[in-house]
Design a protein around this motif. Structure first.
Motif, PDB file in Angstrom:
ATOM      1  N   SER A  78       0.823  -1.065   0.046  1.00  0.00           N
ATOM      2  CA  SER A  78      -0.131   0.047   0.080  1.00  0.00           C
ATOM      3  C   SER A  78       1.198   1.391   0.188  1.00  0.00           C
ATOM      4  O   SER A  78       2.167   1.022   0.522  1.00  0.00           O
ATOM      5  N   TYR A  79       0.419   2.306  -0.248  1.00  0.00           N
ATOM      6  CA  TYR A  79       1.083   3.720  -0.329  1.00  0.00           C
ATOM      7  C   TYR A  79       1.681   3.777   1.123  1.00  0.00           C
ATOM      8  O   TYR A  79       2.872   4.381   1.383  1.00  0.00           O
ATOM      9  N   ASP A  80       0.933   3.615   2.129  1.00  0.00           N
ATOM     10  CA  ASP A  80       1.294   3.831   3.339  1.00  0.00           C
ATOM     11  C   ASP A  80       2.576   2.864   3.776  1.00  0.00           C
ATOM     12  O   ASP A  80       3.414   3.438   4.735  1.00  0.00           O
ATOM     13  N   GLY A  81       2.806   1.721   3.143  1.00  0.00           N
ATOM     14  CA  GLY A  81       3.830   0.637   3.337  1.00  0.00           C
ATOM     15  C   GLY A  81       5.012   1.165   2.699  1.00  0.00           C
ATOM     16  O   GLY A  81       6.196   0.498   2.735  1.00  0.00           O
ATOM     17  N   LEU A  82       4.901   2.211   1.864  1.00  0.00           N
ATOM     18  CA  LEU A  82       6.031   2.690   1.023  1.00  0.00           C
ATOM     19  C   LEU A  82       7.133   3.727   2.074  1.00  0.00           C
ATOM     20  O   LEU A  82       6.692   4.012   2.936  1.00  0.00           O
ATOM     21  N   SER A  83       8.393   3.561   1.780  1.00  0.00           N
ATOM     22  CA  SER A  83       9.371   4.369   2.680  1.00  0.00           C
ATOM     23  C   SER A  83       9.746   5.668   1.783  1.00  0.00           C
ATOM     24  O   SER A  83      10.217   6.664   2.625  1.00  0.00           O
ATOM     25  N   THR A 102       5.345  15.217 -11.389  1.00  0.00           N
ATOM     26  CA  THR A 102       4.213  15.742 -10.562  1.00  0.00           C
ATOM     27  C   THR A 102       3.225  14.707  -9.792  1.00  0.00           C
ATOM     28  O   THR A 102       2.824  14.747  -8.682  1.00  0.00           O
ATOM     29  N   THR A 103       3.300  13.388 -10.546  1.00  0.00           N
ATOM     30  CA  THR A 103       2.645  12.538  -9.898  1.00  0.00           C
ATOM     31  C   THR A 103       3.301  11.766  -8.807  1.00  0.00           C
ATOM     32  O   THR A 103       2.662  11.428  -7.865  1.00  0.00           O
ATOM     33  N   ALA A 104       4.694  11.856  -8.814  1.00  0.00           N
ATOM     34  CA  ALA A 104       5.341  11.544  -7.587  1.00  0.00           C
ATOM     35  C   ALA A 104       5.094  12.418  -6.610  1.00  0.00           C
ATOM     36  O   ALA A 104       5.040  11.874  -5.237  1.00  0.00           O
ATOM     37  N   LYS A 105       5.067  13.646  -6.699  1.00  0.00           N
ATOM     38  CA  LYS A 105       5.059  14.613  -5.567  1.00  0.00           C
ATOM     39  C   LYS A 105       3.447  14.586  -5.096  1.00  0.00           C
ATOM     40  O   LYS A 105       3.133  14.537  -3.734  1.00  0.00           O
ATOM     41  N   ALA A 106       2.551  14.176  -5.823  1.00  0.00           N
ATOM     42  CA  ALA A 106       1.280  14.079  -5.326  1.00  0.00           C
ATOM     43  C   ALA A 106       1.050  12.684  -4.461  1.00  0.00           C
ATOM     44  O   ALA A 106       0.481  12.933  -3.333  1.00  0.00           O
ATOM     45  N   LEU A 109       3.188  13.480  -1.336  1.00  0.00           N
ATOM     46  CA  LEU A 109       2.220  14.303  -0.359  1.00  0.00           C
ATOM     47  C   LEU A 109       0.899  13.602   0.387  1.00  0.00           C
ATOM     48  O   LEU A 109       1.097  13.988   1.432  1.00  0.00           O
ATOM     49  N   ALA A 110       0.540  12.922  -0.397  1.00  0.00           N
ATOM     50  CA  ALA A 110      -0.799  12.424   0.092  1.00  0.00           C
ATOM     51  C   ALA A 110      -0.621  11.131   1.068  1.00  0.00           C
ATOM     52  O   ALA A 110      -0.939  11.060   2.012  1.00  0.00           O
ATOM     53  N   ALA A 111       0.419  10.478   0.852  1.00  0.00           N
ATOM     54  CA  ALA A 111       0.782   9.557   1.785  1.00  0.00           C
ATOM     55  C   ALA A 111       1.963   9.857   2.867  1.00  0.00           C
ATOM     56  O   ALA A 111       2.265   9.079   3.651  1.00  0.00           O
ATOM     57  N   ASP A 112       2.373  11.046   2.754  1.00  0.00           N
ATOM     58  CA  ASP A 112       3.392  11.763   3.728  1.00  0.00           C
ATOM     59  C   ASP A 112       4.613  11.051   3.658  1.00  0.00           C
ATOM     60  O   ASP A 112       5.046  10.640   4.861  1.00  0.00           O
ATOM     61  N   LYS A 113       5.208  10.780   2.541  1.00  0.00           N
ATOM     62  CA  LYS A 113       6.397   9.982   2.332  1.00  0.00           C
ATOM     63  C   LYS A 113       7.318  10.913   1.602  1.00  0.00           C
ATOM     64  O   LYS A 113       7.154  12.015   1.053  1.00  0.00           O
ATOM     65  N   PRO A 114       8.729  10.934   1.916  1.00  0.00           N
ATOM     66  CA  PRO A 114       9.818  11.577   1.313  1.00  0.00           C
ATOM     67  C   PRO A 114       9.734  11.595  -0.126  1.00  0.00           C
ATOM     68  O   PRO A 114       9.399  10.220  -0.743  1.00  0.00           O
ATOM     69  N   GLY A 336      12.608  18.337  -1.686  1.00  0.00           N
ATOM     70  CA  GLY A 336      11.441  18.727  -1.241  1.00  0.00           C
ATOM     71  C   GLY A 336      10.260  18.977  -2.379  1.00  0.00           C
ATOM     72  O   GLY A 336      10.717  18.652  -3.640  1.00  0.00           O
ATOM     73  N   LEU A 337       8.898  19.439  -2.389  1.00  0.00           N
ATOM     74  CA  LEU A 337       8.028  19.253  -3.277  1.00  0.00           C
ATOM     75  C   LEU A 337       8.219  20.299  -4.264  1.00  0.00           C
ATOM     76  O   LEU A 337       7.365  20.298  -5.157  1.00  0.00           O
ATOM     77  N   ASP A 338       9.323  21.187  -4.062  1.00  0.00           N
ATOM     78  CA  ASP A 338       9.630  22.093  -5.023  1.00  0.00           C
ATOM     79  C   ASP A 338      10.596  21.779  -6.104  1.00  0.00           C
ATOM     80  O   ASP A 338      11.121  22.529  -6.817  1.00  0.00           O
ATOM     81  N   ALA A 339      10.914  20.632  -6.015  1.00  0.00           N
ATOM     82  CA  ALA A 339      12.075  20.152  -6.858  1.00  0.00           C
ATOM     83  C   ALA A 339      11.478  20.008  -8.260  1.00  0.00           C
ATOM     84  O   ALA A 339      10.285  19.919  -8.768  1.00  0.00           O
ATOM     85  N   LEU A 340      12.373  20.562  -9.364  1.00  0.00           N
ATOM     86  CA  LEU A 340      12.116  21.252 -10.495  1.00  0.00           C
ATOM     87  C   LEU A 340      12.298  19.868 -11.540  1.00  0.00           C
ATOM     88  O   LEU A 340      13.452  19.311 -11.335  1.00  0.00           O
ATOM     89  N   ALA A 341      11.504  19.719 -12.657  1.00  0.00           N
ATOM     90  CA  ALA A 341      11.841  18.913 -13.792  1.00  0.00           C
ATOM     91  C   ALA A 341      13.221  19.579 -14.386  1.00  0.00           C
ATOM     92  O   ALA A 341      13.160  20.838 -14.797  1.00  0.00           O
ATOM     93  N   ARG A 342      14.136  18.693 -14.974  1.00  0.00           N
ATOM     94  CA  ARG A 342      15.385  19.345 -15.731  1.00  0.00           C
ATOM     95  C   ARG A 342      15.728  18.779 -16.986  1.00  0.00           C
ATOM     96  O   ARG A 342      15.994  17.541 -17.057  1.00  0.00           O
ATOM     97  N   PRO A 343      15.262  19.345 -18.076  1.00  0.00           N
ATOM     98  CA  PRO A 343      15.478  18.732 -19.242  1.00  0.00           C
ATOM     99  C   PRO A 343      17.099  18.463 -19.798  1.00  0.00           C
ATOM    100  O   PRO A 343      17.276  17.396 -20.356  1.00  0.00           O
ATOM    101  N   ARG A 344      17.975  19.148 -18.977  1.00  0.00           N
ATOM    102  CA  ARG A 344      19.209  19.038 -19.225  1.00  0.00           C
ATOM    103  C   ARG A 344      19.669  18.712 -17.438  1.00  0.00           C
ATOM    104  O   ARG A 344      19.705  19.782 -16.656  1.00  0.00           O
TER     105      ARG A 344
END
Length: 364
Positions: A78-83, A102-106, A109-114, A336-344
């Motif tokens: 489950s998502y709760d079981g993730l580290s 963005t999916t990973a951030k969501a 955030l929802a599961a309160d995981k790093p 952090g959840l402000d991590a940016l996508a970097r094409p390079r």
């Protein structure tokens, strides 16, 4: 030591594979792939002879939620079981990177995981530690559609680029050669099939960069030479195409063998105490049999070990991102959840750009 395995969900969307995986880490460096789901977009891009960024991004949007759900179900977690949740943050096609990150951030955030924002190249660089428990340091030859590099891997986050392409990546050169000769996409397998029945000595093609100091690559001139040879031989028969493919493949293996030879000598001088050092080969082009034979011969002659992870882990996948996430998590390297996508995003942050830079950062 952890009393229970660290479980990391990894998401990969940097190009034309939508992938997710759950990997377990036992706290002592041993890993286990609990699930590994990959959806290839080859059929979506075949008509265009290459990856179309807009189509790739939309396909990721449509598929990713289902891919992640399947990876979690296959792993029985489950998502709760993730580290932690890890995702490729670059380099790659910006649209796809945004979808995955963005999916990973969501989820995080929802599961309160790093969250761990992973460099795609680091995923490739560390895969052999997941599959074979390989110790640092070692050499990595990364040969794919977007990257051709030789890297010294000293540790997690500690890389030194010894060689890179100054123009086309090797996989890109295969794809462009295939398109030039009327072969289907993806070009690598098509060229290899044709080369199997061709005469590699019929066409005299150049070996760019061979004999020069250093470990850099160049394939643009070779690709141009194929075009000139094809125009001179037109109209091309099936045998003409096969012979051109065989000559191209032979030139490529000579170039890679020469460049890798320089890197092996440099590694041996830098680490004389390692009895049997290792060269790891990753990326889609690592599937080419002629290239593998040449590398195996070069390595054997110099007393090196040849190591290529299973093919499904050489090409883009979520397991390599999950594992890189686990290795970084163990060192406290989260984002952090402000991590940016970097094409390079060069893996060696200290290396000078070989083919320029701009607002998006160094190209390579």
């Amino acid at each position: 030591m952890h009393s229970s395995p660290v479980l990391v969900l990894g998401i990969e969307t940097s190009c034309d594979e939508t992938a997710a995986s759950v990997v377990a880490w036992d706290g002592e460096g041993r890993g286990e792939i609990r699930s590994n789901v990959v959806r290839s977009q080859i059929a979506d891009h075949a008509a265009f002879g290459g990856v179309v960024p807009e189509i790739a991004a939309r396909a990721h949007i449509e598929a990713l939620d289902h891919i992640v759900a399947r990876a979690m179900a296959d792993a029985g977690v489950s998502y709760d079981g993730l580290s932690a949740v890890a995702a490729t943050a670059g380099p790659g096609l910006i649209g796809g990177l945004i979808v995955g990150l963005t999916t990973a951030k969501a989820i995080a955030l929802a599961a309160d995981k790093p969250l761990v924002a992973v460099n795609h190249l680091e995923g490739h660089a560390l895969t052999a530690r997941l599959t074979d428990g390989l110790a640092f340091p070692y050499l990595l030859l990364l040969v794919s559609g977007g990257h051709t590099q030789i890297l010294l891997v000293r540790g997690v986050g500690d890389y030194e680029r010894w060689g890179t392409t100054i123009d086309d990546a090797l996989g890109e050169a295969f794809d462009k050669t295939a398109k030039l000769l009327g072969l289907p996409y993806p070009g690598g397998p098509a060229v290899e099939r044709a080369a199997a029945v061709g005469d590699p000595d019929r066409f005299d093609l150049p070996r760019p960069m061979t004999g020069r100091p250093g470990c850099d690559f160049s394939f643009s001139g070779l690709k141009t030479a194929v075009r000139h040879a094809a125009e001179a031989a037109a109209p091309l028969s099936e045998q003409d195409v096969a012979d051109l493919c065989a000559a191209f493949e032979a030139a490529v293996t000579d170039v890679v063998g020469d460049r890798v030879g320089h890197a092996l000598a440099r590694f041996r001088a830098a680490y004389p105490g390692i009895v049997t050092p290792t060269l790891v080969v990753a990326g889609g082009v690592a599937a080419n049999r002629a290239l593998r034979r040449r590398l195996d011969a070069e390595l054997t002659a110099r007393g090196f070990r040849f190591l290529a992870p299973p093919m499904e882990l050489c090409t883009d996948n979520g397991a390599m991102i999950a594992w890189a996430g686990a290795e970084r998590l163990a060192l406290g390297l989260t984002d952090g959840l402000d991590a940016l996508a970097r094409p390079r995003w060069p893996l060696d942050q200290l290396a000078a750009p070989r083919i320029g830079s701009g607002a998006k950062g160094a190209k390579a």
